[in-house]
Design a protein around this motif. Structure first.
Motif, short mmCIF file in Angstrom:
data_model
loop_
_atom_site.label_atom_id
_atom_site.label_comp_id
_atom_site.label_asym_id
_atom_site.label_seq_id
_atom_site.Cartn_x
_atom_site.Cartn_y
_atom_site.Cartn_z
N VAL A 152 0.82 -1.22 0.00
CA VAL A 152 0.00 0.00 0.00
C VAL A 152 0.85 1.27 0.00
O VAL A 152 0.60 2.20 -0.77
CB VAL A 152 -0.95 0.00 1.21
CG1 VAL A 152 -1.73 1.31 1.28
CG2 VAL A 152 -1.91 -1.19 1.15
N TYR A 153 1.87 1.32 0.85
CA TYR A 153 2.67 2.53 1.00
C TYR A 153 3.86 2.48 0.04
O TYR A 153 5.02 2.41 0.46
CB TYR A 153 3.15 2.67 2.45
CG TYR A 153 2.02 2.66 3.45
CD1 TYR A 153 1.18 3.77 3.60
CD2 TYR A 153 1.78 1.54 4.24
CE1 TYR A 153 0.14 3.76 4.52
CE2 TYR A 153 0.74 1.52 5.16
CZ TYR A 153 -0.07 2.63 5.30
OH TYR A 153 -1.11 2.63 6.20
N THR A 154 3.56 2.55 -1.24
CA THR A 154 4.59 2.45 -2.27
C THR A 154 4.14 3.20 -3.51
O THR A 154 2.94 3.45 -3.68
CB THR A 154 4.86 0.97 -2.62
OG1 THR A 154 5.79 0.89 -3.69
CG2 THR A 154 3.57 0.28 -3.04
N ASP A 155 5.11 3.57 -4.36
CA ASP A 155 4.77 4.26 -5.60
C ASP A 155 4.82 3.31 -6.79
O ASP A 155 4.95 3.73 -7.94
CB ASP A 155 5.68 5.46 -5.84
CG ASP A 155 7.15 5.06 -5.97
OD1 ASP A 155 7.47 3.88 -5.72
OD2 ASP A 155 7.97 5.92 -6.34
N ILE A 194 -5.17 -5.71 -4.77
CA ILE A 194 -5.90 -4.94 -3.78
C ILE A 194 -6.85 -4.01 -4.50
O ILE A 194 -6.44 -3.22 -5.36
CB ILE A 194 -4.93 -4.18 -2.84
CG1 ILE A 194 -5.66 -3.69 -1.61
CG2 ILE A 194 -4.20 -3.07 -3.56
CD1 ILE A 194 -4.74 -3.43 -0.44
N GLN A 195 -8.12 -4.14 -4.21
CA GLN A 195 -9.16 -3.42 -4.93
C GLN A 195 -9.56 -2.13 -4.24
O GLN A 195 -9.89 -1.15 -4.87
CB GLN A 195 -10.38 -4.33 -5.10
CG GLN A 195 -11.41 -3.86 -6.09
CD GLN A 195 -11.00 -4.09 -7.54
OE1 GLN A 195 -9.85 -4.40 -7.82
NE2 GLN A 195 -11.91 -3.93 -8.46
N ASP A 196 -9.53 -2.14 -2.92
CA ASP A 196 -9.94 -0.95 -2.18
C ASP A 196 -9.31 -0.99 -0.79
O ASP A 196 -9.21 -2.06 -0.17
CB ASP A 196 -11.47 -0.87 -2.07
CG ASP A 196 -11.93 0.41 -1.39
OD1 ASP A 196 -11.52 1.49 -1.81
OD2 ASP A 196 -12.70 0.32 -0.41
N VAL A 197 -8.89 0.18 -0.33
CA VAL A 197 -8.33 0.30 1.02
C VAL A 197 -9.00 1.47 1.72
O VAL A 197 -9.09 2.56 1.15
CB VAL A 197 -6.80 0.53 0.99
CG1 VAL A 197 -6.26 0.62 2.41
CG2 VAL A 197 -6.11 -0.60 0.25
N GLN A 198 -9.47 1.23 2.93
CA GLN A 198 -10.08 2.30 3.72
C GLN A 198 -9.12 2.69 4.83
O GLN A 198 -8.63 1.84 5.57
CB GLN A 198 -11.42 1.83 4.32
CG GLN A 198 -12.46 1.47 3.27
CD GLN A 198 -13.72 0.89 3.88
OE1 GLN A 198 -13.96 1.02 5.08
NE2 GLN A 198 -14.54 0.24 3.05
N GLU A 235 -4.69 7.59 9.70
CA GLU A 235 -4.34 7.01 8.41
C GLU A 235 -3.93 5.53 8.51
O GLU A 235 -3.33 5.00 7.58
CB GLU A 235 -3.23 7.81 7.72
CG GLU A 235 -3.67 9.21 7.31
CD GLU A 235 -2.65 9.93 6.44
OE1 GLU A 235 -1.57 9.35 6.24
OE2 GLU A 235 -2.94 11.03 5.97
N ILE A 236 -4.27 4.86 9.61
CA ILE A 236 -4.04 3.42 9.65
C ILE A 236 -5.07 2.74 8.75
O ILE A 236 -6.13 3.30 8.45
CB ILE A 236 -4.15 2.85 11.09
CG1 ILE A 236 -5.58 2.97 11.61
CG2 ILE A 236 -3.16 3.53 12.01
CD1 ILE A 236 -5.81 2.22 12.90
N ILE A 237 -4.76 1.53 8.30
CA ILE A 237 -5.66 0.83 7.39
C ILE A 237 -6.84 0.27 8.20
O ILE A 237 -6.65 -0.52 9.14
CB ILE A 237 -4.93 -0.30 6.66
CG1 ILE A 237 -3.76 0.27 5.85
CG2 ILE A 237 -5.88 -1.06 5.74
CD1 ILE A 237 -2.90 -0.79 5.20
N MET A 238 -8.04 0.64 7.82
CA MET A 238 -9.25 0.19 8.51
C MET A 238 -9.79 -1.11 7.91
O MET A 238 -10.32 -1.96 8.62
CB MET A 238 -10.33 1.27 8.43
CG MET A 238 -9.93 2.59 9.03
SD MET A 238 -9.81 2.54 10.82
CE MET A 238 -11.55 2.41 11.26
#
Length: 217
Positions: free
Chosen positions: A52-55, A75-79, A85-88
Motif C-alpha cells: 500500500v505505502y509504495t509508488d 488490492i481493490q480498495d483500502v479504507q 491514516e491506519i488501514i481500517m
C-alpha cells in the motif's frame, strides 16, 4: 510485476466490535472475492507496507489459514482512518492469469524538462492511470517522458506510448506540465507591454508621415 505475500487468518466474527479489536491488535480486517466464494480474514498491518505505502503497483499472494492453496489477488480498495491514516479495511480481488484485470497504476515522470532549467516547476496533474491488461502484461508503473516540455507546456494521455495494455483514461487528460513562475510571468508581461508600446509608437510615426505627405500634396 512484483508480488507481496500477505499471511491471513479467517475471521469467525464479522461484527464491528471484533473488527475494532483486530485493529487495536495491529491487524487489518480483509475480504477476498472474485472466486468461488468470499473469504473474510485478517492479516498483520505491517505486511501491507510494501503493498500500500509504495509508488509501484504489486500483486498480492494471499496465504490464508485453512485454505489449501494461496490466492493470487490485487488490492481493490483500502479504507484509511481519517486522522491516524491506519488501514481500517482492505478488499482484494482474486485474479486469474487468463482474465484481464483493471488496476490503478502509478505515473512516474522521467527525464529533465527544459522548462525546469528555465525556472519553471513540474506539476503532476495525475498520479495514477487506470490500466486494463492480462496480469502478465500489467506494468508496475507508467513512465511519462517530460524531457521535451518547455515553459507552459504539458503532456497528455494521448501522447503516451502504450504497451500490451489499455489506458482507460481519456486521451485528453493532462498528466504533467511545466508551470511558469510568477516572476517569469511578470517579465513576460513587461516584454509584451514593451512590444505593444513599440508597435503603437511605430504606428503613430507612420500616421504622422502619412499626414505630412497629405499636407504637402
Amino acid at each position: 510485476m512484483k508480488t507481496v505475500e500477505i499471511i491471513g487468518y479467517k475471521r469467525a466474527n464479522l461484527g464491528k466490535t471484533e473488527a475494532k479489536r483486530l485493529r487495536e491488535e495491529g491487524m487489518v480486517p480483509c475480504v477476498v472475492y472474485g472466486g468461488d466464494h468470499q473469504i473474510h480474514f485478517y492479516a498483520p498491518m505491517i505486511l501491507f507496507r510494501d503493498l500500500v505505502y509504495t509508488d509501484e503497483a504489486h500483486f498480492a499472494l494471499l496465504t490464508i489459514e485453512g485454505e489449501p492453496e494461496p490466492f493470487e489477488a490485487i488490492i481493490q480498495d483500502v479504507q484509511f482512518h481519517p486522522v491516524s491514516e491506519i488501514i481500517m479495511h482492505a478488499d482484494f480481488l482474486q485474479l486469474f492469469r487468463g482474465t484481464p484485470i483493471k488496476m490503478n497504476i502509478p505515473v512516474h515522470p522521467v527525464g529533465i524538462a527544459p522548462g525546469i532549467q528555465q525556472g519553471g516547476k513540474l506539476i503532476r496533474k495525475v498520479k495514477y492511470l487506470q490500466i486494463k491488461a492480462l496480469p502478465k502484461n500489467m506494468p508496475e508503473y507508467i513512465e511519462v517522458d517530460v524531457s521535451k516540455l518547455g515553459l507552459g507546456k504539458s503532456i497528455k494521455v494521448g501522447e503516451l506510448e502504450v504497451g500490451e495494455y489499455e489506458i482507460l483514461n481519456s486521451l485528453l487528460v493532462t498528466l504533467a506540465g511545466i508551470e511558469v513562475p510568477r516572476a517569469l510571468k511578470g517579465k513576460e508581461d513587461e516584454a509584451e507591454d514593451e512590444e505593444l508600446e513599440g508597435e503603437e509608437v511605430e504606428a503613430t510615426a507612420e500616421g504622422g508621415d502619412a499626414s505630412a505627405e497629405s499636407t504637402e500634396s
